[in-house]
Design a protein around this motif. Structure first.
Motif, mmCIF file in Angstrom:
data_model
loop_
_atom_site.group_PDB
_atom_site.id
_atom_site.type_symbol
_atom_site.label_atom_id
_atom_site.label_comp_id
_atom_site.label_asym_id
_atom_site.label_seq_id
_atom_site.Cartn_x
_atom_site.Cartn_y
_atom_site.Cartn_z
ATOM 1 N N VAL A 40 1.017 -1.151 -0.037
ATOM 2 C CA VAL A 40 0.100 0.438 -0.449
ATOM 3 C C VAL A 40 0.852 1.124 -0.232
ATOM 4 O O VAL A 40 2.284 1.197 1.061
ATOM 5 N N GLY A 49 5.404 7.428 -6.472
ATOM 6 C CA GLY A 49 6.345 7.804 -6.369
ATOM 7 C C GLY A 49 6.564 8.395 -4.779
ATOM 8 O O GLY A 49 7.574 8.798 -3.995
ATOM 9 N N ARG A 106 11.123 12.161 12.311
ATOM 10 C CA ARG A 106 11.083 12.691 11.034
ATOM 11 C C ARG A 106 12.390 13.004 10.775
ATOM 12 O O ARG A 106 13.016 13.143 11.723
ATOM 13 N N GLY A 133 12.986 14.593 7.189
ATOM 14 C CA GLY A 133 12.823 15.637 6.408
ATOM 15 C C GLY A 133 13.693 14.826 5.005
ATOM 16 O O GLY A 133 13.814 13.584 4.850
ATOM 17 N N GLU A 157 -1.700 2.479 -4.922
ATOM 18 C CA GLU A 157 -1.335 3.931 -4.809
ATOM 19 C C GLU A 157 -2.518 4.916 -5.172
ATOM 20 O O GLU A 157 -2.629 4.894 -6.618
ATOM 21 N N SER A 178 9.050 6.096 -1.735
ATOM 22 C CA SER A 178 9.727 5.525 -2.372
ATOM 23 C C SER A 178 10.398 4.312 -1.281
ATOM 24 O O SER A 178 11.147 3.388 -2.033
ATOM 25 N N CYS A 179 9.504 4.470 0.124
ATOM 26 C CA CYS A 179 10.478 2.671 0.136
ATOM 27 C C CYS A 179 9.342 1.811 -0.118
ATOM 28 O O CYS A 179 9.648 1.060 -0.250
ATOM 29 N N GLY A 180 8.041 1.459 -0.391
ATOM 30 C CA GLY A 180 7.367 0.846 -1.262
ATOM 31 C C GLY A 180 7.879 0.643 -2.090
ATOM 32 O O GLY A 180 8.039 -0.523 -2.657
ATOM 33 N N GLY A 201 -1.989 7.873 -5.593
ATOM 34 C CA GLY A 201 -2.674 8.969 -7.101
ATOM 35 C C GLY A 201 -2.361 8.319 -7.553
ATOM 36 O O GLY A 201 -1.972 7.167 -7.918
ATOM 37 N N GLY A 247 3.147 6.655 4.670
ATOM 38 C CA GLY A 247 4.346 8.011 4.676
ATOM 39 C C GLY A 247 3.564 8.176 5.976
ATOM 40 O O GLY A 247 2.877 7.747 7.164
ATOM 41 N N HIS A 248 4.107 9.682 6.543
ATOM 42 C CA HIS A 248 3.498 10.016 7.907
ATOM 43 C C HIS A 248 1.887 10.994 7.441
ATOM 44 O O HIS A 248 1.244 10.686 6.725
ATOM 45 N N PHE A 289 -4.053 11.375 3.459
ATOM 46 C CA PHE A 289 -4.006 9.774 3.054
ATOM 47 C C PHE A 289 -3.379 9.311 3.654
ATOM 48 O O PHE A 289 -3.080 7.576 4.675
ATOM 49 N N THR A 305 2.975 1.356 3.644
ATOM 50 C CA THR A 305 4.329 2.189 3.606
ATOM 51 C C THR A 305 3.504 3.452 2.989
ATOM 52 O O THR A 305 3.443 4.485 1.994
ATOM 53 N N THR A 338 -5.885 4.650 -7.214
ATOM 54 C CA THR A 338 -6.280 3.385 -6.528
ATOM 55 C C THR A 338 -6.391 4.094 -5.016
ATOM 56 O O THR A 338 -4.656 4.112 -4.954
ATOM 57 N N THR A 339 -7.434 3.776 -4.099
ATOM 58 C CA THR A 339 -6.858 4.241 -2.572
ATOM 59 C C THR A 339 -7.266 2.728 -1.350
ATOM 60 O O THR A 339 -8.169 1.694 -2.107
#
Ligand code: AHZ
Length: 309
Positions: free
Chosen positions: A71, A103, A284, A286, A97, A75-77, A99, A221-222, A226, A219, A168-169
């Motif tokens: 999911v 990416g 975090r 950054g 993804e 960059s991690c996924g 979006g 994100g913070h 989403f 993965t 697709t979410t």
């Protein structure tokens, strides 16, 4: 500072395309200085439509039972997908993804700057995927973050055992209780078109779709519109007691912590990347990206451990 990118070996290895490659292209198109008689092969609109939709619906059918769902294609996924797909060509890997553009946050280095910084030893991952960098001692610099993301993406998408469903979410998780152990497990994801997900408040009855999978790697994100999706969902369903909440920025602490804490956080669910900072209360980092790549490498390892049990 940027001269090492254009070194001879990058030309010799084809990382930087050379003039002969362009000459060959022009020769194969028979267009060198002669575009007047140019013509594409014939087409009918329905042929285009069928060529796209048949493949998409075949993929929906094929990946309705996946081995691994990732999911989030940040960059991690994407790093995890690369390692998983390369090491286990026998496994079906669906990447979901939200979006249109995969990416995540890795199209720019930081603020609106181009260069991407990775602290060593993450340059080993760049070498594996063939992204050139400038060596600055303790850290390396990729001249544009988009070079990293587009290269990684192109490799991931070329694997025959990977399907990216973008736009697709993941709206929810599929869960199962083991009848014997009574243990609750994550057993897949609930999906919808992102454009539909964004309109649940003003349209009614737009039920989702599903993908079954024995392992989900989240993965996302913070926290954000989403972000941190799966850990927030585990909290709201009472499967975990609380979230740590991402802490302030500390590059030194954050990158080691995210890699070390990458793990199966709930039966059937591995979490990697910045989603972990919301789970564990990590700092975090950054604009440094080494931890995202290496958290992806470790997440892939954790996923495969579940398979090999
Ligand atoms: O669109 C999201 C992004 O591409 C996607 N995503 C999030 N929730 C989703 C959902 N369904 C489908 N419910 C979803 N997709 O997940 C991707 C996350 O990428 P990212 O780049 O935000 O996360 P990452 O952990 O791979 O990298 C984070 C890099 C950092 S560190 C940092 C800081 O310290 O400030 N900021 C960023 C962006």
């Amino acid at each position: 500072l940027t001269t090492s990118y254009a070194n001879k070996s990058n030309y010799d290895s084809g990382v930087i395309p050379n003039k002969e490659m362009v000459t060959r292209l022009n020769q194969s198109l028979s267009t060198t200085n002669n575009w007047d008689g140019f013509k594409f092969a014939p087409i009918r609109e329905s042929t285009v439509s069928r060529a796209m939709t048949r493949r998409y619906f075949n993929d929906l059918d094929k990946y309705a039972e996946s081995d691994i769902v990732i999911v989030g294609a940040g960059s991690c996924g994407l790093s995890a997908a690369y390692v998983l797909a390369a090491s286990r060509p026998d496994l079906k890997i669906a990447i979901i993804e939200g979006g249109v553009a995969p990416g995540g946050g890795a199209w720019l280095g930081g603020q609106l700057f181009s260069a991407m910084i990775m602290r060593k030893p993450a340059e080993k991952f760049l070498e594996a995927i063939g992204v050139p960098y400038d060596d600055e001692g303790d850290y390396v610099v990729v001249k544009h973050a988009a070079l990293f993301t587009s290269t990684l993406l192109s490799k991931v998408l070329a694997f025959p055992n990977v399907k990216l469903f973008n736009a697709t979410t993941v709206e929810d998780l599929i869960t199962r209780t083991d009848p014997e152990t009574k243990e609750l497990r994550v057993a897949g994801v609930v999906t919808n078109w992102t454009l539909v997900s964004l309109h649940h408040d003003d349209q009614s009855c737009m039920d989702p779709n599903t993908i079954n999978a024995p392992v989900v790697l989240s993965t996302t994100g913070h926290d954000g519109p989403f972000g941190a999706f799966s850990v927030k969902r585990l909290l709201s369903m009472g499967a975990i007691e609380k979230l740590g909440g991402m802490r302030g920025l500390d590059m030194q602490l954050a990158e080691d912590a995210i890699v070390k804490q990458t793990r199966e956080i709930f039966p059937g669910m591995v979490v990697g990347g910045m989603e972990l900072s919301e789970m564990d209360g990590a700092n975090r980092m950054g604009p440094t990206f080494g931890a995202m790549a290496l958290s992806g490498v470790k997440a892939a390892e954790s996923v495969l451990e579940i398979f090999d049990l």
